[in-house]
Design a protein around this motif. Structure first.
Motif, short mmCIF file in Angstrom:
data_model
loop_
_atom_site.label_atom_id
_atom_site.label_comp_id
_atom_site.label_asym_id
_atom_site.label_seq_id
_atom_site.Cartn_x
_atom_site.Cartn_y
_atom_site.Cartn_z
N VAL A 171 0.36 5.60 -2.83
CA VAL A 171 -1.05 5.39 -2.50
C VAL A 171 -1.44 3.92 -2.58
O VAL A 171 -2.51 3.52 -2.11
CB VAL A 171 -1.98 6.21 -3.43
N GLU A 172 -0.59 3.10 -3.20
CA GLU A 172 -0.88 1.67 -3.30
C GLU A 172 0.43 0.90 -3.22
O GLU A 172 1.52 1.46 -3.41
CB GLU A 172 -1.60 1.36 -4.61
N PRO A 173 0.35 -0.40 -2.91
CA PRO A 173 1.58 -1.19 -2.73
C PRO A 173 2.56 -1.11 -3.90
O PRO A 173 3.78 -1.05 -3.69
CB PRO A 173 1.04 -2.61 -2.54
N ASP A 174 2.05 -1.08 -5.11
CA ASP A 174 2.93 -1.04 -6.29
C ASP A 174 3.80 0.21 -6.32
O ASP A 174 4.87 0.22 -6.96
CB ASP A 174 2.11 -1.13 -7.58
N ASP A 175 3.36 1.27 -5.63
CA ASP A 175 4.15 2.51 -5.62
C ASP A 175 5.45 2.36 -4.83
O ASP A 175 6.37 3.17 -4.99
CB ASP A 175 3.32 3.65 -5.01
N VAL A 176 5.52 1.34 -3.98
CA VAL A 176 6.71 1.11 -3.17
C VAL A 176 7.76 0.34 -3.96
O VAL A 176 8.96 0.42 -3.69
CB VAL A 176 6.36 0.35 -1.87
N ASN A 194 10.09 -6.35 1.66
CA ASN A 194 10.39 -7.23 0.53
C ASN A 194 9.10 -7.63 -0.18
O ASN A 194 9.06 -7.70 -1.42
CB ASN A 194 11.13 -8.48 1.01
N LEU A 195 8.06 -7.89 0.59
CA LEU A 195 6.76 -8.25 0.00
C LEU A 195 6.18 -7.11 -0.82
O LEU A 195 5.43 -7.33 -1.77
CB LEU A 195 5.77 -8.65 1.10
N LEU A 196 6.53 -5.87 -0.45
CA LEU A 196 6.03 -4.70 -1.19
C LEU A 196 6.89 -4.39 -2.41
O LEU A 196 6.58 -3.46 -3.17
CB LEU A 196 6.00 -3.48 -0.27
N GLY A 197 7.97 -5.16 -2.60
CA GLY A 197 8.82 -4.97 -3.77
C GLY A 197 9.87 -3.90 -3.61
O GLY A 197 10.51 -3.48 -4.59
N ARG A 311 -5.60 1.28 2.43
CA ARG A 311 -4.93 0.66 3.57
C ARG A 311 -5.11 -0.86 3.55
O ARG A 311 -4.18 -1.62 3.81
CB ARG A 311 -5.47 1.25 4.87
N GLU A 312 -6.30 -1.29 3.18
CA GLU A 312 -6.58 -2.74 3.09
C GLU A 312 -5.71 -3.40 2.03
O GLU A 312 -5.29 -4.55 2.19
CB GLU A 312 -8.06 -2.97 2.79
N ALA A 313 -5.42 -2.67 0.96
CA ALA A 313 -4.56 -3.22 -0.10
C ALA A 313 -3.14 -3.46 0.45
O ALA A 313 -2.51 -4.47 0.12
CB ALA A 313 -4.53 -2.27 -1.29
N PHE A 314 -2.65 -2.56 1.28
CA PHE A 314 -1.34 -2.75 1.90
C PHE A 314 -1.37 -3.92 2.89
O PHE A 314 -0.41 -4.71 2.96
CB PHE A 314 -0.90 -1.47 2.64
N GLN A 315 -2.45 -4.04 3.61
CA GLN A 315 -2.58 -5.16 4.55
C GLN A 315 -2.55 -6.49 3.82
O GLN A 315 -1.89 -7.44 4.25
CB GLN A 315 -3.88 -5.02 5.35
N ALA A 316 -3.27 -6.56 2.72
CA ALA A 316 -3.32 -7.80 1.94
C ALA A 316 -1.94 -8.13 1.36
O ALA A 316 -1.52 -9.30 1.34
CB ALA A 316 -4.35 -7.67 0.82
N ALA A 317 -1.24 -7.11 0.89
CA ALA A 317 0.07 -7.33 0.27
C ALA A 317 1.12 -7.82 1.27
O ALA A 317 2.05 -8.53 0.90
CB ALA A 317 0.55 -6.04 -0.40
#
Length: 345
Positions: A171-176, A194-197, A311-317
């Motif tokens: 649900v958020e970038p950190d989950d990836v 890679n940016l999402l970890g 979705r905006e949080a993923f875009q920013a990341a």
């Protein structure tokens, strides 16, 4: 001696007659070969039920045979029957096979500029994507294929790519972060994850199911059409997150040398058949989207629909990848592409 000379003369005469006869046979054979329909072989990693394969079998093959009055036929080899994806692109380049229809990612080594279409979260809907790709941007990319021995007959729809995995709902970038995710061998895709970890793992499509089933990787990302076609819900994929991070395009490209070797009439017929097949594929793809999603959900997969804020949080990341692509492919190309998107909305 005189008798021997006559015998030698007769031998030479017989030999000449035999050679002439052989030449006639060869000429007749070549004439017959030229009269036989030339079969145009197409290869892909997509399955038989995928919209692209269906459109090429039902429309492209039918129209080519009809418009060339049987001088050309088409054979479509799906399911990677002709080899791994990169091999099929090379086969089309060299003219070993006539064409290939695969995701943009597999043309990176031939046309790296195509990577601009892979920027994350750049398209909000399919209509905008095709306004751009059917316009000056697409016309700018096509000659780059021709320089590599390929002619684009159509830009088809693969669709919005979503993340599936066996571990958790995303649900958020950190989950990836920390997930081993299969990606296409695509520099923009890999940079994004890679940016999402994530820990990106580049694998050919033929290896996805086994790698997921065996736990070698945790997840992958693809449109619903591929998730359903490959039955990834049977490969430990319990979660789907509708990130729609990339809108992917299928490039239907054919051998420039083979196409140019046709008569002008047959060449135009093949190009027209490609146009008709592309239009039909896009129609089917849009129609199939809901059915593929429903089929995946029916298998008990947990589907997460992101809120606008998530979705905006993923875009920013993933935003820094835009600067990486500008550096790799050129400021002008990226700016032209983004301007075309703004104009198409």
């Amino acid at each position: 001696m005189h008798s021997s000379g006559r015998s030698g003369s007769m031998t030479i005469s017989v030999a000449r007659t035999a050679l002439l006869g052989a030449a006639c046979v060869v000429a007749l054979s070549l004439s017959g070969w030229n009269a036989v329909a030339a079969d145009l072989r197409l290869g892909s990693n997509f399955g038989d039920t995928h919209s692209s394969t269906r459109a090429l079998k039902d429309v492209f093959a039918t129209k080519v045979e009809e418009l060339t009055q049987g001088r050309h036929t088409v054979s479509v080899f799906a399911n990677s029957e002709l080899g791994q994806t990169s091999e099929m692109v090379n086969q089309a380049q060299s003219g070993i096979n006539f064409g290939v229809y695969v995701s943009t990612a597999f043309y990176n080594s031939q046309v790296p500029q195509l990577g601009v279409t892979n920027l994350p979260f750049v398209f909000s809907d399919r209509e905008t994507a095709f306004k751009v790709i059917d316009g000056p941007m697409g016309e700018q990319l096509k000659p780059l294929f021709e320089e590599k021995g390929l002619v684009v007959l159509g830009f088809m729809e693969l669709g919005f790519r979503h993340i599936t995995n066996s571990k958790r709902a995303i649900v958020e970038p950190d989950d990836v972060a920390g997930l081993k995710i299969r990606l296409q061998s695509n520099p923009v895709h890999i940079a994004t994850f890679n940016l999402l970890g994530a820990s990106p793992v580049a694998l050919d499509g033929t290896e996805i199911f086994a790698a997921l089933s065996q736990g070698v990787i945790d997840g992958q990302e693809n449109p619903y059409s591929v998730i359903n076609n490959l039955r990834l819900y049977d490969a430990r994929q319990r979660y789907v997150s509708e990130t729609g991070h990339f809108f992917d395009i299928i490039v239907f490209a054919v051998s420039k040398s083979v196409l140019e070797g046709m008569t002008p009439e047959d060449r135009e017929a093949v190009i027209e058949a490609g146009r008709l097949a592309t239009a039909e594929q896009r129609r089917i793809a849009a129609e199939d989207e809901a059915a593929n999603r429903a089929a995946v959900e029916a298998k008990g997969v947990e589907i997460t629909v992101l809120t606008p804020e998530q979705r905006e949080a993923f875009q920013a990341a993933t935003a820094p990848v835009y600067d990486q692509v500008r550096e790799a492919l050129g400021q002008d190309l990226v700016d032209t592409f983004l301007s075309a998107i703004a104009a198409a909305k």
